[in-house]
Design an enzyme around this catalytic site. Structure first.
Site, PDB file in Angstrom:
ATOM      1  N   GLU B  51      25.789 -40.683 -45.061  1.00  0.00           N
ATOM      2  CA  GLU B  51      27.023 -40.842 -44.301  1.00  0.00           C
ATOM      3  C   GLU B  51      27.058 -42.154 -43.533  1.00  0.00           C
ATOM      4  OE1 GLU B  51      25.203 -38.091 -44.364  1.00  0.00           O
ATOM      5  OE2 GLU B  51      26.473 -36.345 -44.746  1.00  0.00           O
ATOM      6  N   HIS B 120      25.016 -27.499 -36.433  1.00  0.00           N
ATOM      7  CA  HIS B 120      26.282 -27.461 -37.172  1.00  0.00           C
ATOM      8  C   HIS B 120      27.478 -27.160 -36.279  1.00  0.00           C
ATOM      9  CE1 HIS B 120      23.695 -27.444 -40.697  1.00  0.00           C
ATOM     10  NE2 HIS B 120      24.741 -27.576 -41.470  1.00  0.00           N
TER      11      HIS B 120
HETATM   12  C1  LIG Z   1      23.484 -35.471 -42.758  1.00  0.00           C
HETATM   13  C2  LIG Z   1      23.986 -34.261 -43.474  1.00  0.00           C
HETATM   14  N1  LIG Z   1      24.960 -34.394 -44.392  1.00  0.00           N
HETATM   15  C3  LIG Z   1      25.428 -33.323 -45.072  1.00  0.00           C
HETATM   16  C4  LIG Z   1      24.928 -32.076 -44.833  1.00  0.00           C
HETATM   17  C5  LIG Z   1      25.458 -30.848 -45.594  1.00  0.00           C
HETATM   18  N2  LIG Z   1      24.454 -30.383 -46.546  1.00  0.00           N
HETATM   19  C6  LIG Z   1      23.590 -29.386 -46.252  1.00  0.00           C
HETATM   20  S1  LIG Z   1      22.445 -29.128 -47.465  1.00  0.00           S
HETATM   21  C7  LIG Z   1      23.133 -30.349 -48.417  1.00  0.00           C
HETATM   22  C8  LIG Z   1      22.523 -30.674 -49.748  1.00  0.00           C
HETATM   23  C9  LIG Z   1      21.096 -31.058 -49.616  1.00  0.00           C
HETATM   24  O1  LIG Z   1      20.589 -31.365 -50.871  1.00  0.00           O
HETATM   25  P1  LIG Z   1      19.031 -31.559 -51.094  1.00  0.00           P
HETATM   26  O2  LIG Z   1      18.502 -32.522 -50.078  1.00  0.00           O
HETATM   27  O3  LIG Z   1      18.820 -31.897 -52.499  1.00  0.00           O
HETATM   28  O4  LIG Z   1      18.400 -30.138 -50.745  1.00  0.00           O
HETATM   29  P2  LIG Z   1      18.633 -28.769 -51.513  1.00  0.00           P
HETATM   30  O5  LIG Z   1      19.784 -28.083 -50.835  1.00  0.00           O
HETATM   31  O6  LIG Z   1      18.889 -29.060 -52.932  1.00  0.00           O
HETATM   32  O7  LIG Z   1      17.368 -27.997 -51.303  1.00  0.00           O
HETATM   33  C10 LIG Z   1      24.216 -30.937 -47.791  1.00  0.00           C
HETATM   34  C11 LIG Z   1      25.049 -32.011 -48.358  1.00  0.00           C
HETATM   35  C12 LIG Z   1      23.930 -31.954 -43.840  1.00  0.00           C
HETATM   36  N3  LIG Z   1      23.405 -30.773 -43.509  1.00  0.00           N
HETATM   37  N4  LIG Z   1      23.460 -33.058 -43.204  1.00  0.00           N
END
Ligand SMILES: Cc1ncc(C[n+]2csc(CCOP(=O)(O)OP(=O)(O)O)c2C)c(N)n1
Ligand SMILES: Cc1ncc(C[n+]2csc(CCOP(=O)(O)OP(=O)(O)O)c2C)c(N)n1
Ligand SMILES: [Mg+2]
Ligand SMILES: [Mg+2]
Lengths: 411, 332, 332, 411
Positions: B51, B120
């Protein structure tokens, strides 16, 4: 991609623009670009169709991770220790220890099955992110750790907690929002933590924990007691600034760190292929001058071998290692309903066939270390543990409203 | 009038503007499916979780002729982008002497009620209010959200649209066709004569509920919804207070140096308004803690209609005459 | 008493504490040479330019038994670390139910006067005030800085020390030996009876200058320096206003939802204090713009002794009796 | 580090843990670990001694960057275009163009000599960061650009402005804080910008501009007119999150970007060797699947050749390139007095011997494209330009105080 031989030692390196999986033996390097990438048509039934992504090449090569050698090393040519082969066999693990790993994996699965159904029953609030399908990563890595070592987790944290030895009762009580939970009901699933056992918390901000646990690694280095620290994070997190800043700092300061990327090929609804130009996150390690290892994240023995080598490096002052575990989550990104999931049923089913628990069970049976009856008994015990945790949680009191004002400042 | 949810009204505003203006594009870690389907992956971009960079990318694209929309989703994710917000977006027009305009819209969900805990759930819009160079709004109805989003998209400055988590599924009337609501104009959501309640987002609805309740107790409550936080419509707020002589501010955020403090200051620093104040200003805000997870705790942290009603009674009490009647400001 | 500059007093506090407590270490992109020389590169670490990561590293080290100090240098550089400040440092103790303590000290230089323009001059402490979970201070003298830094280093919570760019070279008396100043205690820098001026950092000195000037005009000014921003000493501020009946707040930051708004709200929401207020509250703050470079422009943006004096006259004027005398609060 | 041959094409790759400079020809790869790293004893006379850094190995290998081939390509094996040799000769540059480059470099130098002395005379406020010694980078890169291409700069921005064609008068007026300056006196040296010519500004936040100019690159891609964008940043900035986030996004989206790391081996008072485990920032490119080029940043022809290739890649939709220019700043980090400078006199003098202007002048003379007299005349003209800029600035009015309230919001 270049492959060559340095003296008599097998060496394999990844280079810009290609990468992919490379065996450690140098024989028949297989290069795959985003294996298992779905074609993003279709959908799982519960999911709606997503428009095809930005006209970018969508590669569907199905070169998989089965077979042996199952672990792939990238950019490790300089490190003799690490460049030796990592295989799918238990190394220095007694049958008891292997069974304990199986049990831990099954505990994670059963815990989350219950968390999921209790979430849908309205007993758990907010959101739950399930780790099911990825159990071999947490268990494999934590099996290589000692007490006193510290780990940090992500939003998907139950598996890391259980693998590090957290108490199921206090975990479930936290999910139930009770006063007896790990965080007294202040945290919930996304902030489950047990500092006593060195589990520095699930973290709701993607990549938010990487820096904190790197600080634990710095403390471990300053202490000089041979402790180390491990950061778990996803493929999505590997694109965020803290990944880079911390790997660089850890490399420059030779911190006793292991960075474990759980590459389940999706960040929420977004496929890694849309956000990474290269399939392997581990290929980034070379830029910091540290080893990057790609390992089959559904193979608990391979994971634990890779982790053991990285841990040994860290403990002996050689600095950090980046381990990328290729794995998959079986369930949707979160348990919340109504969220799209663009993955195909086929892809999910394919991965279910690679169930890390079934695999380990099969290996134990093949060794004669486990019978069907043993397994049924073990699963029964695990289920009983979960039941006990649920009973404890359900019988625990909610916090009092005014407890909201406690824990603000430390004395 | 047709009814839409708050979330639908937001998407409709964006889709309508995107249909008209090809320079608008949208970025988010997980953009809404309807937008991706209608506009394709070039104009509605699923992004890496970065972001910070994307917030800056939006600025650069804006300076190059586009009108980007960057959806941070939960406002807590915007903190990784704070340098680009504070040091770049807010300053870039001024610092370079107005060489270029930077029409960027940022979207962020705020507020509690989701049981998602401290990382959140947050209402940090006040942090952004202290900056110079951004425009900010936080609507309380689907109609207001749609009209303000359209104004913001057409505005030539960086604007942040704060959108309330609690209201996403709330339905309300939304006019057909194209309309805008100007940034900087408060809306009197209910007229009254005894107390002015300045409330935002979800608390507008809680304030209205409190007002309905207090009507039975003979207290007439005016509910003012500023809608825009920067620029804040001090005029409407002050003139309401000059009418009622009493002010209560309801905010889902904590009080300290917040929106509520600013409204209190705007009223008490204005001589004409100050002169009419017959009771101390009252803030009804969240407790001063990060947001906890357990429903018991979370619900205790946030203000609601009950606390607003109690606060109104207190303010009125402070100036109640010996005969038990509510005193108007002129009698004070 | 010996005299030290503000900058020297800060370094002395840190060096003294580091000598006593081996768990303290220091990180900065370019740490002070004297600290590097005395404590070596293990305890005083020059870091990569990655304030985000380092802010989090400090949290992790704090949770593992150390007491890190992370010096962001200019506060504007801290925005790259905002996620770690807001989502992690401020929440970590509470969110995990108090499992561990996180004794981290962050240092940040604030304020203008350096001709370094918008990306190096800012007073954004109010943004941090709206958060729950941090302690913040901003001292106006070398003595206060040293004493507060020592308290902060010994505190078991994340604390931010905001330090004024304008005061770095200002000298003042600093007691010998070990002493601390408790967080949360305001200091009355000058007693007076007609108007309370609540001022921080450089503006304490400007307020004192204004007070000296106005003494000749028969106006007696009390100058209150809160020193700590969170927790803010509402008690001392309110009791001063109850004495004088008038309040002016002077802040080098912009007014909106700022420190100045909070002080205004604290005073006007307290029934007993509100009852004694005889004039509208006055805010004397920076103009609401990013800080420009050219001296002509920069100097115009910031408040100073002249604007404070003018503001005090205005507040007094608002309640001047027909006979031209300054009315005390009791006569109002 | 492995070196091999893929078919008949020369190929060289860097691998984890080593890296260093590698020739593009595969003949006699030279590996150097932090060439030119001072031993951090001594000091320049004006500087005080800094305690030796954290007991980490301080390498003083003097393998330099002179000689031919002067450009080193890392991790480019997959890209035939880029893997061809980059030499210290003018390619596609007429003598006039070459002379124009020399003049631009000298203009940067003379401008800053004046800015420095006027700063010390109190006519310029705040801070001034001099680019002297690094002129070949800005001029070499910008020579490969076209009108409509956009660049972004750093706190050290005069060189980029001049190389992109900014007006010296308005630049100097800005430094003087006058209403006629580029930013009407609101910006000063750290925020000098000319959006008309595609110079998106100096930026006071390290790594702060990388994202913004990547947005300009995205706009250029969406426009589809073949425009490109260039990000200049320092070795210090390469350790900050935005570097990583942007390179990854640009690689994943194939943005028409060129990332130019000006590696002058120091970030303020901190040596790159203390903050980077690897000497080459360009080695990080491979992790994103993009080419990384190391080039002698004091060789304007080599820089411009490297830039031209990267620009061609970007313009034809092949995506971003990372170019690392090894260079050195002659002056202290800023012109402010009293700041420590831990670099040795010897090191500074060594680098002065590699003066990029003297080098280019020599090449022009050798070609017969320039005589001593020509040079004197050119320098005279440059000095006259600077004088005119100063006169303009000095005669310009300061803004009125109330102008502080203008330019807040765009209409
Ligand atoms: C800075 C931030 N941006 C967006 C989010 C929303 N979000 C929560 S989990 C996620 C995906 C995370 O993907 P990954 O790091 O691959 O972990 P996975 O869920 O696949 O275990 C997102 C976009 C967040 N929590 N924090
Ligand atoms: C985020 C941030 N941290 C710290 C600083 C202070 N600072 C200004 S320039 C600089 C060094 C930059 O080094 P580098 O990127 O190598 O550029 P160079 O000065 O060598 O050209 C530092 C630390 C800053 N401006 N921004
Ligand atoms: Mg993932
Ligand atoms: Mg540098």
């Amino acid at each position: 991609m270049a492959e060559g031989t340095l003296g008599s030692r097998a060496c394999v390196v990844t280079a810009g623009g290609v990468g992919g999986f490379v065996t450690a033996r140098g024989d028949g390097a297989r290069v795959s670009k985003f294996p298992h990438l779905p074609d993003r048509k279709g959908g799982t039934g519960r999911a709606v169709e997503r428009p095809p992504a930005r006209g970018r090449r969508v590669l569907t090569s199905k070169v998989g991770m089965d077979g042996i050698p199952v672990a792939k090393l990238a950019a490790l040519a300089h490190d003799e220790n690490l460049a030796t082969e990592i295989g799918s066999t238990p190394v220095n693990l007694s049958p008891d220890e292997q069974r304990a790993m199986l049990r831990q994996m099954q505990t994670i699965r059963r815990f989350e099955e219950r968390a999921s159904s209790d979430y849908h029953a309205g007993k758990i609030y907010g959101v739950v992110h399930c780790y099911i399908g990825e159990e071999a990563v947490a268990v494999g890595v934590c099996a290589a750790l000692q007490q006193g070592d510290q780990i940090i987790s992500t939003h998907r944290g139950h598996g890391h907690c259980i693998a590090k030895g957290a108490d199921l009762k206090r975990m479930m009580a936290e999910l139930y929002g009770r006063q007896t939970g790990y965080c007294k009901g202040k945290g919930g699933s996304m902030h489950i933590a047990d500092f006593e056992i060195g589990m520095l918390g699930a973290n709701g901000i993607v990549a938010g924990g990487i820096s904190i646990v790197t600080g634990a690694g710095l403390a471990a280095q300053m202490d000089g007691k041979g402790r180390i620290a491990v950061s778990f994070f996803g493929d999505g997190a590997s694109n965020a600034g803290p990944f880079h800043e911390c790997l660089n700092i850890a490399a420059a300061w030779k911190l006793p760190m292991v960075y474990v990327c759980e590459n389940n090929m999706y960040a929420a609804q977004t496929a890694a292929a849309e956000t990474h130009a290269m399939p392997d996150v581990a290929g980034r390690a070379a830029g910091y001058g540290i080893p990057g290892i790609v390992v089959d994240g559904n193979d608990v023995f391979a994971v634990t071998q890779a982790a053991a080598r990285a841990v040994a490096r860290a403990r002996t002052g050689e600095g950090p290692t980046l381990i990328e575990c290729k794995t998959y989550r079986w369930r949707a990104h979160t348990e919340r309903i109504g969220q799209p999931d663009f993955r195909t049923e086929e892809e999910i089913e394919d991965w279910k066939k690679k169930d890390p628990i079934v695999r380990l069970l099969g290996q134990l049976k093949a060794q004669g270390a486990m019978t069907d009856a043993d397994w049924q008994a073990m699963d029964g015990e695990v289920l009983a543990d979960i039941e006990a945790a649920v009973a404890y949680a359900a019988a625990s009191p909610f916090p009092k409203p005014e407890h909201a004002l406690e824990d603000m400042y430390a004395a | 009038m047709r009814e839409l949810t708050y979330a639908q009204a937001g998407l409709e505003a964006i889709a309508e503007e995107m249909r008209k203006d090809p320079t608008i594009f949208y970025m988010s870690t997980d953009p809404a499916l309807s937008l991706m389907q209608e506009f394709g992956a070039k104009r509605v971009r699923p992004t890496p979780i970065a972001e910070g960079a994307l917030t800056g990318i939006a600025i650069g694209a804006a300076g190059s002729g586009y009108r980007p929309i960057m959806d941070w989703r939960q406002v807590t994710f915007s903190f990784v982008a704070m340098d680009q917000i504070v040091n770049q977006a807010a300053k870039i027009h001024y610092m370079f002497g107005g060489q270029r305009t930077f029409p960027v819209l940022y979207r962020a969900n705020v507020g509690g009620g989701t049981r998602l805990a401290a990382q959140h759930c947050q209402c940090p819009y006040s942090m952004f209010m202290n900056l110079s160079g951004l425009k900010l709004f936080l609507p309380s109805t689907p109609r207001d959200l749609k009209g303000l989003l359209k104004s913001a998209i057409r505005d030539n400055n960086p604007v942040i649209s704060f959108e309330s988590n609690r209201l996403l599924t709330m339905k309300g009337p939304v006019p057909d066709g194209d309309y805008t609501i100007a940034l900087g104009e408060a809306d009197i959501k209910r007229e009254g004569s005894d107390v002015t309640v300045v409330a935002i987002a979800w608390l507008v609805h809680e304030a209205l509920a409190a007002a309905a309740l207090l009507e039975g107790e003979g207290i007439s409550v005016e509910v003012v919804d500023p809608r825009t936080l920067v620029p804040l419509d001090a005029k409407t707020i002050r003139s309401s207070v000059r009418k009622t002589g009493r002010l209560l501010i309801a905010d889902e955020a904590g009080p300290t140096a917040g929106f509520s403090a600013e409204v209190a200051a705007l009223v008490t620093e204005d001589p004409a308004t100050f002169a009419t104040l017959t009771a101390p200003v009252k803030r009804v805000c969240a407790l001063n803690v990060p947001i906890p997870y357990s429903p018991v705790l979370e619900d205790h942290v946030f203000p609601d209609r009950k606390r607003i009603a109690a606060g109104i009674r207190e303010v009125v009490e402070a100036t109640r005459g010996a005969d038990g009647g509510v005193r108007g400001r002129r009698e004070a």
